[in-house]
Design an enzyme around this catalytic site. Sequence first.
Site, PDB file in Angstrom:
ATOM      1  N   CYS A   3      -1.542   5.551  -2.373  1.00 42.92           N
ATOM      2  CA  CYS A   3      -0.602   4.456  -2.614  1.00 42.92           C
ATOM      3  C   CYS A   3      -0.345   4.238  -4.105  1.00 42.92           C
ATOM      4  O   CYS A   3      -1.143   4.639  -4.948  1.00 42.92           O
ATOM      5  CB  CYS A   3      -1.160   3.174  -1.993  1.00 42.92           C
ATOM      6  SG  CYS A   3       0.143   1.933  -1.781  1.00 42.92           S
ATOM      7  N   ASP A  36      -8.142  -4.471   4.076  1.00 46.19           N
ATOM      8  CA  ASP A  36      -8.305  -4.354   2.628  1.00 46.19           C
ATOM      9  C   ASP A  36      -9.253  -5.455   2.144  1.00 46.19           C
ATOM     10  O   ASP A  36      -9.401  -6.492   2.799  1.00 46.19           O
ATOM     11  CB  ASP A  36      -6.925  -4.504   1.959  1.00 46.19           C
ATOM     12  CG  ASP A  36      -6.952  -4.202   0.474  1.00 46.19           C
ATOM     13  OD1 ASP A  36      -7.935  -3.587   0.003  1.00 46.19           O
ATOM     14  OD2 ASP A  36      -5.989  -4.579  -0.222  1.00 46.19           O
TER      15      ASP A  36
HETATM   16  O1  LIG Z   1      -1.373  -1.433  -5.581  1.00 44.87           O
HETATM   17  C1  LIG Z   1      -0.993  -2.571  -5.862  1.00 44.87           C
HETATM   18  O2  LIG Z   1      -0.707  -2.885  -7.022  1.00 44.87           O
HETATM   19  C2  LIG Z   1      -0.873  -3.577  -4.782  1.00 44.87           C
HETATM   20  C3  LIG Z   1      -0.172  -4.735  -5.041  1.00 44.87           C
HETATM   21  C4  LIG Z   1      -0.054  -5.714  -4.075  1.00 44.87           C
HETATM   22  C5  LIG Z   1      -0.630  -5.525  -2.824  1.00 44.87           C
HETATM   23  C6  LIG Z   1      -1.351  -4.379  -2.553  1.00 44.87           C
HETATM   24  C7  LIG Z   1      -1.476  -3.390  -3.513  1.00 44.87           C
HETATM   25  N1  LIG Z   1      -2.187  -2.216  -3.266  1.00 44.87           N
HETATM   26  C8  LIG Z   1      -2.871  -1.896  -2.065  1.00 44.87           C
HETATM   27  O3  LIG Z   1      -4.172  -2.442  -2.063  1.00 44.87           O
HETATM   28  C9  LIG Z   1      -5.052  -1.606  -1.328  1.00 44.87           C
HETATM   29  C10 LIG Z   1      -6.310  -1.340  -2.114  1.00 44.87           C
HETATM   30  O4  LIG Z   1      -6.064  -0.711  -3.311  1.00 44.87           O
HETATM   31  P1  LIG Z   1      -7.212  -0.109  -4.240  1.00 44.87           P
HETATM   32  O5  LIG Z   1      -7.467   1.290  -3.756  1.00 44.87           O
HETATM   33  O6  LIG Z   1      -8.405  -0.979  -4.108  1.00 44.87           O
HETATM   34  O7  LIG Z   1      -6.642  -0.122  -5.604  1.00 44.87           O
HETATM   35  C11 LIG Z   1      -4.275  -0.381  -0.982  1.00 44.87           C
HETATM   36  O8  LIG Z   1      -3.793  -0.529   0.340  1.00 44.87           O
HETATM   37  C12 LIG Z   1      -3.093  -0.406  -1.888  1.00 44.87           C
HETATM   38  O9  LIG Z   1      -2.031   0.157  -1.224  1.00 44.87           O
END
Ligand SMILES: O=C(O)c1ccccc1N[C@@H]1O[C@H](COP(=O)(O)O)[C@@H](O)[C@H]1O
Length: 219
Positions: free
Chosen positions: A8, A131
């Site tokens: 992502c 998450d």
């Molecule tokens: O990635 C971002 O900036 C974000 C912004 C707002 C909502 C979700 C976001 N990311 C998502 O969060 C999870 C966990 O991410 P991480 O691997 O802990 O950095 C993942 O699903 C991202 O897609």
Amino acid sequence: MSLLVKICGLSTRETLDVALQAGADMVGFVFFPPSPRHLSLETARELGRQARGRATKVALTVDADDATLGNIVEVLQPDILQLHGKETVARLRDIKRMFGLPVMKALPVETAADLAPLPGYAAVADRILFDARAPKDATRPGGLGAVFDWHVLENLDLKLPFLVSGGLNADNVAEAVRVTRAGGVDVSSGVERTPGVKDPEMICAFIRAARATEELMVR
Ligand SMILES: O=C(O)c1ccccc1N[C@@H]1O[C@H](COP(=O)(O)O)[C@@H](O)[C@H]1O
């Protein structure tokens, strides 16, 4: 069994290509201005074309209104919408009806009590993404590299496909899958050098590590 791997927060042609070449099943694009991964509609159009037919394109939004969603759908042509805000079950239903796309609802998890809204969402969503719950003063609800206690999901009996995210990286993804028995994993910060800057080596290492867990997944 095969594990869905989602990378992502991709924002450049180069890193998107690395993720696609390395075999990502899903590629995520963030539309949330406070995020360091936020995409302009112009870039989204370009990256959407590049990913088309090569992986599932995921548009990540946070409590977006209809017009914003409409613009994103038009330029990116996503295969699925990831709703990462406080969208209600009714809002999910409306979004699905309005855009004719599947939705993946992100649920913030810290303790077992956070699973209470799950039945309502599971009745409408096509996928669930668990998450880590963001701290109250965070500028975004995800993408913070924070891990939650995977044991909260240990005895989950969910018929819907689900993914796990939150602080995953090449070193901990196997354990996350072992504990949660998730059908998919999602990563952003864990494949970055600094917030918003993806690292090709880390993307490849994450996908390799995630694929290596597939042999352990006997359901
Ligand atoms: O990635 C971002 O900036 C974000 C912004 C707002 C909502 C979700 C976001 N990311 C998502 O969060 C999870 C966990 O991410 P991480 O691997 O802990 O950095 C993942 O699903 C991202 O897609």
